[in-house]
Scaffold this active site. Structure first.
Site, mmCIF file in Angstrom:
data_model
loop_
_atom_site.group_PDB
_atom_site.id
_atom_site.type_symbol
_atom_site.label_atom_id
_atom_site.label_comp_id
_atom_site.label_asym_id
_atom_site.label_seq_id
_atom_site.Cartn_x
_atom_site.Cartn_y
_atom_site.Cartn_z
ATOM 1 N N ASP A 102 0.797 -1.227 0.000
ATOM 2 C CA ASP A 102 0.000 0.000 0.000
ATOM 3 C C ASP A 102 0.831 1.280 0.000
ATOM 4 O O ASP A 102 0.320 2.363 0.297
ATOM 5 C CB ASP A 102 -0.955 0.015 1.206
ATOM 6 C CG ASP A 102 -0.235 -0.070 2.545
ATOM 7 O OD1 ASP A 102 1.005 -0.260 2.534
ATOM 8 O OD2 ASP A 102 -0.891 0.043 3.587
ATOM 9 N N GLU A 103 2.114 1.195 -0.365
ATOM 10 C CA GLU A 103 2.970 2.382 -0.409
ATOM 11 C C GLU A 103 3.918 2.320 -1.600
ATOM 12 O O GLU A 103 4.405 1.241 -1.953
ATOM 13 C CB GLU A 103 3.825 2.487 0.850
ATOM 14 C CG GLU A 103 3.130 3.008 2.077
ATOM 15 C CD GLU A 103 4.120 3.202 3.206
ATOM 16 O OE1 GLU A 103 4.299 4.350 3.647
ATOM 17 O OE2 GLU A 103 4.739 2.208 3.640
#
Length: 438
Positions: free
Chosen positions: A128-129
């Site tokens: 998620d990054e």
């Protein structure tokens, strides 16, 4: 102009180009962080869960851990890595789910496609990054803030949201991305880094944990501004080699190139038992299940491993590993589990209580330098453990299983030992890059 006086974007745009301070010739790095990602995907797929506290993680009754909590659950004090039992006490009316990681990976790939469309200089650091280099003129000529706002809009169209930090270095962009969540957009313009960082606590900087903070505090260094101004000698004396890295990050002198790909060093999988395992049947089933996961992930990444490591954690939480180098690389579930069975007696004996067991595969490409055995009998270099030879149709079996998994997800095909192991796991999972690549 001090950082506090620099106008910040409000929401996700649109922004007139004429109203933005000039970026100049400095590098521009974005850190795109998906907001409460796992929980957001669950709320996207379950409309009835929107606006309600949602927790993704292991069961509160089985030593589970919170993977992600929606912002509605965070309002009750729930956060990632919290024991599920604690989260359940804080938020007893939360909606719980163990997660659907194939679905999360699918949405993550959609988001990464959006980023790659904006710039080829992208590096995903977790599911998620991701960092993105949007230096004007390197990919497109757009102002970095306009690129960030456009990304936020495009990600929102997928049904999830993101917060973005915009800065001249990765470390500052990472800190900025956490300042205004969810759907925040924080910009640190060139020359404003000191004003942004100087009053922040040491723990805001990636790499400074509790122990490092305690050592620095003992020297009177309490903020990132203090760290910037500290002498190299004092910091190195307190933190050793890590001190040089921290100084480079806070002063903006680190190597900040966003490289499109990162070298994969290992592929691993591990599972925690809800109830300590102590029998041969339990531990062997868990090893076989982990070998199946690692084997599939190796094949999916196009990798073969020359080193296999088995890891166990005992009931007293101490951990031990055993490792074996192979003379021929492999990505076969069956080869991995055979080596694991050979290694197991080095770290465990029947009756010893285990909280966790795992397998890691590494040494990609290194096998070419190994010498073959003089007594090679045609079997893989990792000779099967006695009484555990692989089936003759192993390759065909794995190929067929892989095809089904690729279409329907990792859990679409499971062997009996995998199903058995699932019945005694905590159900927790992590957010490591790609869920399994280190």
């Amino acid at each position: 102009m001090p950082f506090d006086e620099v106008p910040q974007p409000q929401g996700a745009g649109p922004f007139p180009t004429s109203g933005l301070p000039d970026w100049g010739g400095a590098r521009a790095i974005l850190l795109v962080d998906l907001d409460a990602f796992f929980a957001s995907v669950e709320q996207l797929d379950h409309p009835g869960w929107r606006g309600k506290p949602v927790i993704v993680g292991g069961s509160p009754t089985r030593r589970g851990v919170v993977s992600t909590a929606s912002y509605e659950a965070r309002a009750f004090g729930v956060h990632s890595a919290m024991p599920s039992s604690t989260a359940a006490a804080l938020c007893p009316h939360a909606i719980w789910t163990e997660g659907r990681f194939a679905r999360y990976r699918a949405v993550s790939r959609q988001v990464m496609d959006v980023l790659l469309d904006e710039s080829p200089f992208m590096r995903q650091v977790s599911i998620d990054e991701a960092f993105l280099d949007v230096t004007p003129g390197r990919a497109r000529g757009d102002h970095p803030v306009l690129v960030a706002a456009r990304i936020q809009r495009r990600v929102a169209e997928l049904g999830v949201t993101c917060s973005i930090g915009v800065a001249t270095t990765r470390s500052v962009a990472k800190i900025a991305s956490d300042r205004d969540k969810p759907r925040g957009l924080t910009v640190v313009y060139p020359g404003q880094e000191r004003g942004f960082l100087q009053r922040l606590s040491l723990r805001e900087l990636s790499g400074i944990g509790e122990a490092a903070e305690r050592k620095l505090n003992g020297m009177g260094i309490r903020t990132l501004g203090d760290l910037m101004d500290a002498s190299d000698e004092r910091v190195l004396r307190a933190l050793g080699k890590q001190g040089a890295t921290m100084l480079a990050r806070v002063r903006g002198t680190e190597d900040d190139a966003v490289r499109p790909e990162r070298e994969v060093k290992s592929v691993s999988s591990e599972t925690s038992f809800a109830v300590d395992a102590s029998t041969v049947e339990e531990v062997r089933a868990a090893l076989f299940a982990m070998a199946a996961k690692v084997g599939w992930r190796l094949r999916r990444a196009g990798l073969e491993a020359s080193t296999v490591t088995v890891k166990v954690r005992y009931a007293d939480r101490t951990a031990h590993t055993a490792q074996q180098r192979l003379s021929a690389a492999t990505n076969s579930d069956f080869a991995l589990r055979e080596v694991a069975l050979e290694l197991l007696p080095k770290v465990w004996a029947p009756g010893m209580r285990l909280r966790l067991v795992g397998i890691a595969a590494s040494g990609f490409g290194a096998h070419e330098a190994f010498q073959p055995s003089l007594f090679d009998d045609g079997q893989d270099a990792a000779a099967p453990a006695k009484g555990h030879r692989r089936p003759r149709n192993a390759d065909a079996l794995l190929s067929a299983a892989d095809a089904v998994r690729e279409r329907f997800g990792e859990k679409a095909v499971q062997f009996g030992h995998e199903r058995r192991t699932q019945q005694n796991t905590t159900g927790s999972s992590s957010k490591n890059p790609a869920d399994y690549l280190d």
